[in-house]
Design a protein around this motif. Structure first.
Motif, PDB file in Angstrom:
ATOM      1  N   TYR A  67      10.991   2.725   3.770  1.00 56.07           N
ATOM      2  CA  TYR A  67      10.928   2.096   5.094  1.00 56.07           C
ATOM      3  C   TYR A  67      11.852   2.881   6.003  1.00 56.07           C
ATOM      4  O   TYR A  67      13.076   2.753   5.934  1.00 56.07           O
ATOM      5  CB  TYR A  67      11.372   0.641   4.965  1.00 56.07           C
ATOM      6  CG  TYR A  67      10.959  -0.235   6.114  1.00 56.07           C
ATOM      7  CD1 TYR A  67       9.626  -0.319   6.498  1.00 56.07           C
ATOM      8  CD2 TYR A  67      11.896  -0.984   6.801  1.00 56.07           C
ATOM      9  CE1 TYR A  67       9.236  -1.129   7.555  1.00 56.07           C
ATOM     10  CE2 TYR A  67      11.517  -1.803   7.857  1.00 56.07           C
ATOM     11  CZ  TYR A  67      10.186  -1.869   8.224  1.00 56.07           C
ATOM     12  OH  TYR A  67       9.811  -2.670   9.269  1.00 56.07           O
ATOM     13  N   GLY A 106       6.853   1.954   7.184  1.00 54.45           N
ATOM     14  CA  GLY A 106       6.743   2.409   5.804  1.00 54.45           C
ATOM     15  C   GLY A 106       6.172   3.815   5.751  1.00 54.45           C
ATOM     16  O   GLY A 106       5.368   4.196   6.602  1.00 54.45           O
ATOM     17  N   ARG A 131       4.963  -5.490   7.680  1.00 50.79           N
ATOM     18  CA  ARG A 131       5.497  -4.155   7.941  1.00 50.79           C
ATOM     19  C   ARG A 131       4.374  -3.138   8.115  1.00 50.79           C
ATOM     20  O   ARG A 131       3.429  -3.101   7.323  1.00 50.79           O
ATOM     21  CB  ARG A 131       6.389  -3.712   6.776  1.00 50.79           C
ATOM     22  CG  ARG A 131       7.758  -4.331   6.839  1.00 50.79           C
ATOM     23  CD  ARG A 131       8.603  -3.810   5.712  1.00 50.79           C
ATOM     24  NE  ARG A 131       9.950  -4.374   5.787  1.00 50.79           N
ATOM     25  CZ  ARG A 131      10.887  -4.179   4.874  1.00 50.79           C
ATOM     26  NH1 ARG A 131      10.626  -3.455   3.798  1.00 50.79           N
ATOM     27  NH2 ARG A 131      12.075  -4.714   5.015  1.00 50.79           N
TER      28      ARG A 131
END
Lengths: 807, 237
Positions: free
Chosen positions: A510, A529, A616
């Protein structure tokens, strides 16, 4: 010895009422068993000192970055050396990092977890090898012959317990390594290590940005508090940050027990919730038994009155009742202990299959002496809590009136009130537990059915790690995966094969990045990511292309650096126009080149499918432009993917015998494991809730049956003067419903508030869990209605003349 | 010979307060009972005779007045002290026997003695044996009350009352739940105890039982309306 008289009597009374005794003992066994189980579980994972000399002083120092605690070995080696030099809180200190060791003897390769450690690790734990030696200072010198100490399981399983193993050479990650020792069975320090290699001086000879990241183990001096140790390490890290702002500006460190370090900060709430839940179950059990004892105390009001008339001191009257609760709780506690011990044994067996990580060696699910002692204290407290109210009430009733009227003793207004309050408490507590359990169930059901953005069916997956010594060059790595994927694709029954750095549901790096033209203030870069995929892998995984193209043969090491991003990233950073052709670069590493977006795929969950992690964003790079040594491989199979396990292992071994496939499992199983911890919590809560419902229903039934029985004469009188059965039934039902409504009025709002903790932590997409608050009142109402109806129906079945004579 | 005063009630009143209703159960009771007396209290239902017995037996507290038992004022004692005195000085016999159904005959008789500190286990055994012999129930010592007839149960209750050698035996309608034959047996037992020196205070409806006492007190509306000494009661007849 006169108390023996009372004990004998209490024992006789319990034998005389086997139904009452078995009910109350079962209730206490359930309550105490669950409580002891939870205490043992929490003790095992959180509070029990490590099983070494001065285990209670053993701690870890780990990175705190921008206020967030990390636990993956994240302190730079030079920072570790500074901490070691400047700190005074510890009697011993050392460092290690975890690594993957591909062990090969030429015939067969196997992957193990390794700890690359300073030489003092074994003396730190006061543990010596059972064969050979541990590390010496010489082993850590630059250019020394590579050596390893292997674990007991490696010795037994890989080397078949070869007695002459010490002194033999074996390849680890392609490097000839001398086995110098074998550690005792069960030794897995620092967490789940299976072999150990010495950290060499070479680690100190690299520049800061290339330094290894370490986890630091320390033995705190007993006279130093954890707060003092924490303050010291923070001060040291602050000084380092001032000296090296470019690498350490947001870095600090923290000291924590191994258990806390392992579990992280997020588990506190779960543990707190579980403890609260189990306390509720125990309180319910106490209320239940207390209520039944209370009802019995009322039944025995006349006996008490006789004792009072004969001059019984109040203390003896109280003790008389207390002995009964002592018997019930002790027997219940004994059964509960057996139940807890059995459940812990079962848990230890199934836990490794449930969790996505290796189970730390200190997670020994058992009852130790301290826990048994704590359990005895809890049993005694429970006996006191359970028995004291009935005993107190019994000893302070109007015995003169009871003696005068000559009946067994009618339930007075106050006694009836206490009973009603206890029933209300039972309804409220079971409502709270059912709410928590129900919300967890609904939310986790949603999580378990998450769309990961890929087809997870019929996929067999494994990890492979290329030894650095043999695969330093990019083209060697490329060749390896090219050959491997071709080989995997030719397995009969395999539709497609691929390789990705992180499978859906597994985390990717990340990283901080900067979109072109994006204003960044004070280094507050956004993060996304970063995954790497081999050509064709996105198609094989059925990640849906929404715009542009997948990676293909055009994406070479020397061509334009490209990336494919998820729709979520595109919408977040280029919301007004197509992201195709836009550029961004990662800013937190050594690869600050601009990446051009050539494709947009659907959102893929890279990590656990709950909380913020599931939202994410991700960007993927082609393997040809960003090679990795460690990759996850997968095959899309026809039929059950488990049947392809051997074929996959053989295919991997055929490419390079020194590179084994490990962590082999189906993708669906892997994803199930990623939520295994939460599902375990859900199952525990389900047990708590079912217990709570059973306890509440039996308690409510017991109390209402008793109070209805006490009103038999009254019912007889009402019917004798003309009340219809329906009218009498309705009167009795209203009593139960009144308590139900009050209990729900307290229980539902508290249950809702308590469940919000779960909702906030797991962040469900929908509000489907609201349905729980509609279903639970219905379930509890049903239970209370039945528990009220049965004794009420029994009461009106009796002929009025019999009821009038009833005593 | 100077007679020893055992019970001395002076201007005793007992008022029950229930939801704004005051019931005067006893009004200005002045009563003295000497050691060795056999007193019968009679009167119609609700006249206050059982309340008077409860006050004498320290089962209830007088609302007003003075009460000396064996020369000691007991009106303002704490519950624990009242229990101790009740245990040591008073033996109760109830109309409905009031034996504890889950204790054997032997255990029922022993029960009040187990509350005393001045009795060892051995002494308790001996006292129980003596008391049961006195009421001729030793052969049923291991039985439970439910295995006995009403008369036998009342004899056990008498044994329990006398086991601790109390200063006074208080009997509340001791024959009320018995047939005439068993009633006669129980009354004979009380006579026998009295002849052995026991002080007995008995509440009864039954004129025949009342006449067995040597002093007959009549109560009406909480007041003593008659207090007559009958020379040896039925035995004199």
């Amino acid at each position: 010895m006169k108390w023996l008289f009372d004990i004998k009597y209490a024992y006789r009374m319990l034998l005389k009422n086997p139904g009452f005794t078995s009910l109350t003992v079962s209730v206490m066994a359930a309550g105490l068993g669950l409580c002891v189980f939870m205490l043992a579980f929490i003790s095992s994972i959180l509070t029990r000192p490590l099983p070494f000399e001065q285990g209670e002083q053993m701690h870890m120092i780990e990175l705190e970055y921008d206020g967030v605690h990390y636990n993956g070995g994240s302190i730079m080696h030079p920072d570790y050396l500074t901490i070691k030099e400047q700190s005074s809180s510890y009697s011993d200190i050392g460092a290690y990092y975890t690594a993957t060791a591909n062990l090969s003897n030429g015939d067969r390769a196997q992957r193990y977890s390794a700890a690359v450690t300073e030489a003092n690790m074994f003396s730190f734990t006061s543990t010596s090898p059972i064969m050979g030696r541990d590390f010496t200072e010489q082993d850590a010198t630059s250019g020394a012959e590579p050596v390893t100490v292997i674990g007991y399981d490696v010795w037994q399983n890989y080397f078949n317990g070869d007695q002459s193993i010490v002194g033999q050479s074996v390849k680890i990650n392609g490097v000839d390594t001398l086995i110098v020792g074998v550690m005792p069975q069960g030794y897995l320090f620092p967490m789940a290590a299976q072999l150990w290699q010495p950290l060499t001086e070479d680690a100190t000879r690299v520049k800061r940005s290339e330094a290894a990241h370490m986890a630091i183990y320390v033995k705190k001096k007993p006279e130093v508090s954890l707060e003092q140790a924490n303050q010291e390490v923070k001060d040291i890290m602050n000084k380092i940050a001032q000296q090296y702002p470019e690498t350490n500006s947001k870095s600090s460190a923290y000291v924590a027990t191994f258990q806390k370090w392992m579990m992280g900060d997020g588990t506190n709430m779960i543990i707190g919730l579980m403890l609260t839940a189990v306390s509720f179950v125990l309180v319910l059990a106490c209320v239940n038994v207390g209520n039944l004892l209370f009802a019995r105390a009322n039944e025995r009001a006349k006996e008490t009155a006789i004792r009072v008339a004969l001059g019984a001191p109040r203390s003896r009257l109280i003790m008389q009742m207390m002995w009964e609760s002592m018997f019930i709780c002790s027997l219940g506690g004994l059964f509960g202990l057996f139940l807890a011990a059995w459940s812990l044994e079962l848990l230890e067996t199934i836990l490794p299959q449930m969790l996505p990580i290796s189970v730390p060696f200190w997670w020994v699910m058992s009852l130790d002496n301290e826990l048994i002692l704590q359990s005895i204290v809890i049993i005694l407290i429970t006996a006191l809590v359970t028995g004291i109210l009935p005993a107190w009430k019994m000893s302070s009733s109007d015995f003169n009136a009871v003696l005068r009227d000559g009946t067994r003793g009618a339930m007075g207004k106050k006694a009836g009130r206490v009973n009603r309050v206890l029933v209300i408490v039972e309804v409220a507590l079971s409502c709270i537990l059912l709410s928590l359990s129900g919300v967890l169930f609904v939310v986790l059901q949603e999580i378990n059915n998450s769309d990961f953005g890929a087809n997870i069916d019929n996929k067999l997956t494994a990890r492979v790690g290329l030894p650095e010594v043999n695969y330093q060059e990019d083209n060697k790595r490329m060749q390896y995966f090219k050959r491997l994927i071709e080989k995997l694709s030719t397995i009969p029954g395999v539709n497609k094969a691929g390789a990705v750095s992180g499978l859906p549901g597994n985390g990717n790096g990340y990283r901080a990045f900067q979109p072109e033209g994006y204003e960044v203030t004070e280094n507050q870069y956004p993060r996304t990511g970063q995954g790497v995929t081999y050509i064709g892998s996105m198609q094989a995984m059925e990640m849906k292309l929404l715009e542009g193209r997948y990676f293909d043969s055009r994406d070479r090491v020397d061509s334009l650096p490209v990336t494919v991003i998820t729709e979520s990233m595109a919408k977040k950073y280029w919301p007004t126009s197509s992201a195709l052709g836009k550029r961004f670069k990662y800013v937190d590493g050594d690869d600050p080149q601009w990446l051009t977006i050539v494709g947009v795929i659907n959102h893929v969950i890279q990590g656990q499918p709950f909380s913020n992690v599931k939202y994410r964003t991700s960007a993927y790079l082609p393997y040809s432009q960003q090679t990795r040594r460690f990759m996850s491989i997968f095959v899309d199979t026809q039929g059950n993917p488990e049947q392809y396990r051997e074929a996959l292992i053989s295919a991997v071994a055929s490419i390079d015998p020194e590179v084994p496939a490990y962590s082999i499992s189906t993708l669906s199983e892997r994803l199930k494991r990623s939520t295994g911890g939460m599902n375990f919590v859900r199952d525990l809560f389900a047990v708590f809730a079912v217990c709570a419902l059973l306890l509440a229903s039996s308690g409510i039934y017991g109390v209402l049956a008793n109070s209805t029985s006490r009103r038999t004469q009254e019912i007889g009188i009402r019917r004798a003067i003309g009340a219809s059965d329906e009218r009498v039934l309705s009167m009795l039902m209203k009593q139960g419903w009144f308590q139900l409504v009050i209990g729900l009025a307290f229980g539902l709002p508290i249950g809702y508030l308590a469940s919000q903790g779960v909702v906030q932590m797991l962040g469900p997409d929908t509000n489907n869990y609201y349905i729980v608050f509609a279903i639970i009142p219905v379930i509890i109402s049903l239970v209370v209605t039945i528990a009220t109806f049965v004794p009420a129906k029994r009461a009106i079945k009796m002929e009025p003349c019999t009821a009038l004579r009833y005593e | 010979m100077t007679e020893q005063v055992l019970i001395n009630l002076n201007n005793v009143k007992k008022v029950f307060f229930t939801e704004e209703v005051e019931t005067h159960a006893l009004a200005d009771i002045n009563l003295t009972i000497n050691a060795g007396e056999y007193v019968s209290i009679s009167g119609p239902s609700g006249c206050g005779k059982s309340t008077l017995l409860s006050v004498i037996g320290l089962l209830d507290i007088a609302t007003h007045g003075e009460y000396a038992l064996n020369g000691h004022q007991v009106i303002n004692l704490k519950n624990a002290d009242r229990a101790r005195i009740r245990n040591k000085e008073v033996g109760f016999i109830f109309q409905s026997f009031n034996l504890i159904s889950d204790l054997t005959v032997e255990e029922n008789v022993a029960l009040p003695l187990t509350y005393r500190d001045d009795f060892t286990s051995q002494q308790i055994k001996e006292a129980v044996k003596t008391a049961l012999e006195k009421v001729d129930m030793n052969h049923r010592c291991s039985h439970f009350p439910s295995q006995l007839s009403g008369g036998q149960q009342q004899r056990v209750a008498v044994a329990r009352a006398i086991a601790g050698k109390p200063s006074i035996i208080l009997a509340d309608e001791p024959t009320g739940n018995l047939d005439s034959k068993n009633a006669e047996a129980v009354m004979a037992l009380l006579d026998s105890l009295h002849q052995d020196g026991a002080t007995i205070c008995m509440v009864t409806h039954d004129p025949r039982s009342a006449k067995r006492a040597e002093r007959l007190i009549e109560i009406l509306d909480g007041k003593i309306t008659a207090d007559n000494v009958i020379s040896r009661g039925i035995h004199a007849a």
